[in-house]
Design a protein around this motif. Sequence first.
Motif, PDB file in Angstrom:
ATOM      1  N   LEU A 171       0.827  -1.199   0.000  1.00  0.00           N
ATOM      2  CA  LEU A 171       0.000   0.000   0.000  1.00  0.00           C
ATOM      3  C   LEU A 171       0.868   1.258   0.000  1.00  0.00           C
ATOM      4  N   VAL A 172       1.889   1.264   0.889  1.00  0.00           N
ATOM      5  CA  VAL A 172       2.782   2.421   0.980  1.00  0.00           C
ATOM      6  C   VAL A 172       3.548   2.609  -0.323  1.00  0.00           C
ATOM      7  N   SER A 173       4.002   1.507  -0.925  1.00  0.00           N
ATOM      8  CA  SER A 173       4.754   1.597  -2.190  1.00  0.00           C
ATOM      9  C   SER A 173       3.919   2.212  -3.300  1.00  0.00           C
ATOM     10  N   ARG A 174       2.610   1.922  -3.271  1.00  0.00           N
ATOM     11  CA  ARG A 174       1.746   2.518  -4.295  1.00  0.00           C
ATOM     12  C   ARG A 174       1.458   3.992  -4.008  1.00  0.00           C
ATOM     13  N   LEU A 175       1.280   4.304  -2.716  1.00  0.00           N
ATOM     14  CA  LEU A 175       0.968   5.682  -2.346  1.00  0.00           C
ATOM     15  C   LEU A 175       2.194   6.592  -2.423  1.00  0.00           C
TER      16      LEU A 175
END
Length: 462
Positions: free
Chosen positions: A310-314
């Motif tokens: 999730l963090v990598s996408r955000l």
Amino acid sequence: MSVTILYCSLVALVFLILWKFTVLKTFILNLWEALTISSYYVCHAVVRTLQRVVWSCNGVKDHMVMAEYGAVYESCVQVQRIIHRGRFSTMNHPRPWDFIGLHENFTHPQVLLSPYVSLYCVTETHAYFLQHPDDVDVHHSRTSPFMYMAQFEHAITLYCIPLGHFHKLADEVGNPQIPVIWISNTGRCGSTLLVQMLENVPGTRCMSEPDALTNISLMDRAEQMSKEGINKALCSTIRMLCKPAPGIQRIAIKSRFNCVTEVDQVIQLFPEFHHLYMYRNMGNIMKSYYKFLHRDLVMCMLEWLVNNNLVSRLIPYVRNYLVHFIAGEESKKRAVRHLADVNFMGYVTTFVGSCVVEFQRLLETKAISMPTLHYNDLMRRPVEVTTEMFELLSLPSHYVQMALTAMQHDTQKGTILSNISNSSNNLRKMTGQDVRDMNVMLSVLGLPDMNEELRLPNGICG
């Protein structure tokens, strides 16, 4: 039977409480460390802002600008008394903002030639030196296994000189007048041990990771300076690292693993240097990296940012930024297509592996014959290998036994990089996903996998 069950239940409960307490204690300590370092950088930003205002009012800023434009050479060095220091990670390369200092005066560049002053870091615009107490030798392993750590811990004064005047001073110093041994390596391969072996040879000054070289390598990789500027900065840095000092008959410099990309320039600038490349099997290298990286809070935080989908996408910036640490355009092209599918250790493997690939390219395309030393060969036949190495490096053979006494000690004692003193604290275990992703990137780079042997040409085998 019921007594046994009750006893076992109590033991399990106590164990659970202790485990929970340990986890909670670790969490609190990590949180405190993060808050402490973060508050340092906030404080530093505030202080720097106030300094800019004060220096604009009292004329300090005007003098600094004149020095940056090439004037006032005789008083171009700004002197600051260090009042605080902080680094966000042991792995960080040195930066000027590692210290908070108070302006004292401007002085002549000759102050930088003092034996108690050493080059700390280089930026696109300035070079920074540190003064340490007269009774502290920041080059010697008894102070710290790594020069940049010793400098950071013992600095009392910060000197700042514009890059143009830095080059002028380095030109006045000139090329080293004594033999220099340049040690390149993969990291986690016994190179610190090798430096401490050479340190036992009388008259030898050893520098284990003087990180001004790391600054230059990373600036080159990020294209923050022109190639001409990088070469000039590299030349001046080496000249200042090797400035004359009483009683020093030879110098050995061990750079960080990423500096292998500058070896070609070093050879061209200083063809008289002796060179040696030390390495190990990739599996052993990466397992060792895994151990100490997970003792560093910032590296653990970075791993979480990379591995959390999730963090990598955000925040894609994190993964995109890490690409800049890959050595060589060809390795970068190969790796980029696969990095989106690997975890943090896949990235670390790419950083390290790409530097090995760059060294192989140097041997193949530049037709350079450089001795290479495999850690396992040194461990299996220490006397024979060290004797051959001394001959290749033009060192007196009668000091071989004296050099080998370094093997009796923990060469990285007192740092998170020590696999001996920290073995019991290494709570993180390498996962199957870690191994798979590391092997994927090794295969992409054309290197042996974690279970295979790495062998390079021109080996010192004794």
